[in-house]
Scaffold this motif. Structure first.
Motif, PDB file in Angstrom:
ATOM      1  N   ASP A  58       0.844  -1.200   0.000  1.00  0.00           N
ATOM      2  CA  ASP A  58       0.000   0.000   0.000  1.00  0.00           C
ATOM      3  C   ASP A  58       0.874   1.243   0.000  1.00  0.00           C
ATOM      4  N   THR A  59       0.382   2.296  -0.637  1.00  0.00           N
ATOM      5  CA  THR A  59       0.996   3.611  -0.560  1.00  0.00           C
ATOM      6  C   THR A  59      -0.080   4.582  -0.078  1.00  0.00           C
TER       7      THR A  59
ATOM      8  N   LEU B 114       7.088  -1.262  -7.211  1.00  0.00           N
ATOM      9  CA  LEU B 114       7.760  -0.202  -6.453  1.00  0.00           C
ATOM     10  C   LEU B 114       9.199  -0.007  -6.915  1.00  0.00           C
TER      11      LEU B 114
ATOM     12  N   PHE C 179      11.080   3.162  -5.229  1.00  0.00           N
ATOM     13  CA  PHE C 179      10.953   3.216  -3.772  1.00  0.00           C
ATOM     14  C   PHE C 179      12.211   2.728  -3.053  1.00  0.00           C
TER      15      PHE C 179
ATOM     16  N   ALA D  43       9.998   1.878   4.415  1.00  0.00           N
ATOM     17  CA  ALA D  43       8.868   0.956   4.454  1.00  0.00           C
ATOM     18  C   ALA D  43       8.471   0.700   5.900  1.00  0.00           C
TER      19      ALA D  43
ATOM     20  N   PHE E  52       3.711  -1.096   3.785  1.00  0.00           N
ATOM     21  CA  PHE E  52       3.302   0.272   3.441  1.00  0.00           C
ATOM     22  C   PHE E  52       4.547   1.115   3.189  1.00  0.00           C
ATOM     23  N   SER E  53       4.480   1.984   2.182  1.00  0.00           N
ATOM     24  CA  SER E  53       5.571   2.937   1.951  1.00  0.00           C
ATOM     25  C   SER E  53       5.033   4.173   1.253  1.00  0.00           C
ATOM     26  N   ASP E  54       5.511   5.321   1.660  1.00  0.00           N
ATOM     27  CA  ASP E  54       5.244   6.548   0.902  1.00  0.00           C
ATOM     28  C   ASP E  54       6.572   7.133   0.402  1.00  0.00           C
TER      29      ASP E  54
ATOM     30  N   GLU F 258       8.666  10.345   3.760  1.00  0.00           N
ATOM     31  CA  GLU F 258       7.619  11.239   4.250  1.00  0.00           C
ATOM     32  C   GLU F 258       8.175  12.652   4.364  1.00  0.00           C
TER      33      GLU F 258
ATOM     34  N   ILE G  71       1.817   5.832  -6.645  1.00  0.00           N
ATOM     35  CA  ILE G  71       1.638   6.850  -5.601  1.00  0.00           C
ATOM     36  C   ILE G  71       1.103   8.118  -6.273  1.00  0.00           C
TER      37      ILE G  71
ATOM     38  N   TYR H 194       7.264  13.291  -1.736  1.00  0.00           N
ATOM     39  CA  TYR H 194       8.667  12.894  -1.668  1.00  0.00           C
ATOM     40  C   TYR H 194       9.510  13.866  -2.473  1.00  0.00           C
TER      41      TYR H 194
ATOM     42  N   HIS I 139       1.635  13.955  -3.065  1.00  0.00           N
ATOM     43  CA  HIS I 139       0.454  13.108  -3.207  1.00  0.00           C
ATOM     44  C   HIS I 139      -0.724  13.684  -2.435  1.00  0.00           C
TER      45      HIS I 139
END
Length: 310
Positions: free
Chosen positions: A61-62, A73, A84, A89, A106-108, A111, A139, A168, A181
């Protein structure tokens, strides 16, 4: 043999058995949590801080996409050729004999957040940092919003106003940019300013055991077509939600409520509504709440208050 020596021998034997059977040691899901930089990503595995993690689902998930293929990713992102990898993560799952298996990944990327001043709106900069919307399918940038919950054209945010950006940091043609995002601005004209519009900015549900004791909170804003200043008493908003009839055999129904929005004196083009009821009989949580006003409809899934008293 004395009792003391027997107890001591038993302890030694138990310790030896434990050491000889490492596979019996385990941390059940979701007790294991690993958060750190990503070293490598495969179709069904991810390595974080040197720890190789099995991901049976092959999904991650993002912030703005759920269940994307894990190995996607690796694909280049705008302004970030390595995807990514090198980002952060958060993995939850379990461990047996030191072998980690993830239930959620999960990763964005990273952040990176700026809550600052708009220094230009075309192109958009925040404290002189260039800001662009992410176009990556893993994302994607969500629609830019104002604090009233309406989608806006980011080029209409006022220079000098407050804005919040999350995304990011990347680089393109030697220029560092924040690929967002999520964007929320204090200013900015609604994309649908030519129509009446209602928004849902918050909804929370408390699902209690006793009948008629559930709680529901919904709040948001409205504006008229053309964004005129609002005056007088406005038409009521209608809120609908899944509910239950009371009785020995509750049946599903549709609950309704109405509330009149109140004009915001600081921004009279907008009026706010706040609804709260503590005697609902809801069809569980979360609920998809629908709000209607003057020809427009918006909806949102309620947050669940897990700390609500029984």
């Amino acid at each position: 043999m004395s009792c003391r020596s027997l107890a001591g021998s038993s302890a030694i034997i138990l310790a030896a058995l434990a050491a000889a059977s490492p596979a019996t040691a385990q941390v059940p899901p979701p007790e294991l949590v690993i958060e750190g930089p990503i070293d490598a990503i495969g179709a069904n595995s991810i390595t974080v801080m040197g720890i190789e993690i099995n991901v049976p689902s092959g999904r991650a998930d993002t912030p703005t996409a759920l269940g994307v293929p894990l190995d996607s990713l690796n694909d280049p992102l705008p302004g970030r050729s390595q995807g990514f990898v090198g980002g952060t993560a958060i993995v939850t799952g379990g461990s047996t004999g030191g072998v980690v298996t993830a239930t959620e990944v999960f990763s964005d990327v990273n952040e990176n957040v700026v809550v600052g001043e708009v220094t230009s709106n075309n192109p958009l900069t925040v404290n002189h940092l260039p800001v662009v919307r992410s176009t990556s399918p893993v994302i994607p940038g969500s629609a830019p919003m104002n604090v009233f919950g309406f989608q806006i054209d980011e080029k209409t945010v006022a220079v000098g106003s407050l804005i919040s950006i999350e995304g990011y940091l990347g680089s393109e043609n030697g220029t560092r940019q924040l690929y967002y995002h999520t964007l929320e601005a204090d200013t900015g004209e609604p994309v649908n300013r030519s129509s009446n519009e209602v928004s849902v900015t918050r909804t929370q549900c408390r699902d209690r055991a006793d009948a008629g004791k559930d709680e529901l909170e919904v709040q948001g804003w409205v504006h008229r077509a053309g964004l005129p200043n609002l005056t007088g008493t406005l038409p009521a908003i209608t809120i609908t939600y899944p509910g239950l009839t009371t009785g020995r055999r509750p049946t599903k129904t549709t609950g309704t409520a109405t509330i009149v929005p109140v004009v915001d004196p600081a921004s009279p083009q907008y009026a706010q509504y706040r609804y709260r009821s503590s005697n609902r009989n809801l069809d569980g949580c979360p609920l998809r709440i629908k709000v209607s006003w003057q020809g427009d409809v918006d909806s949102a899934v309620s947050e669940v208050d897990v700390d609500a008293a029984p």
